[in-house]
Design a protein around this motif. Structure first.
Motif: not given
Length: 85
Positions: A4, A25, A49, A62
């Motif tokens: 991510l 990240s 998110i 993602y």
């Protein structure tokens, strides 16, 4: 490779800037806590998110795929609420 990536996220509500240039990240197996005072944008960041809220600027990546504009139900994320109502 990061599982991510949150890149340069900006979010405002009216004239109130809630998130400004948020980036981080996560690698597989990472455990992360988002800590801050009430009203600091933690829930807004999680909602971005998840795809519940749209970003004003920035990207959510993602597994190497840009999901910034992917609908919430197609992202494959879930949330468990702290308090069951």
């Amino acid at each position: 490779m990061a599982i991510l990536e949150v890149k340069n996220i900006h979010k405002s509500f009216g004239r109130t800037e809630v998130l400004k240039d948020v980036s981080f990240s996560l690698e597989k197996g990472d455990v992360v806590s988002i800590i801050g005072s009430s009203g600091s944008g933690k829930t807004t960041l999680l909602n971005i998110i998840l795809g519940i809220k749209e970003v004003d600027k920035g990207k959510i990546i993602y597994n190497g795929t840009d999901v910034t504009d992917v609908p919430m139900e197609e992202r494959g994320f879930n949330i468990v609420f702290q308090d069951y109502a």
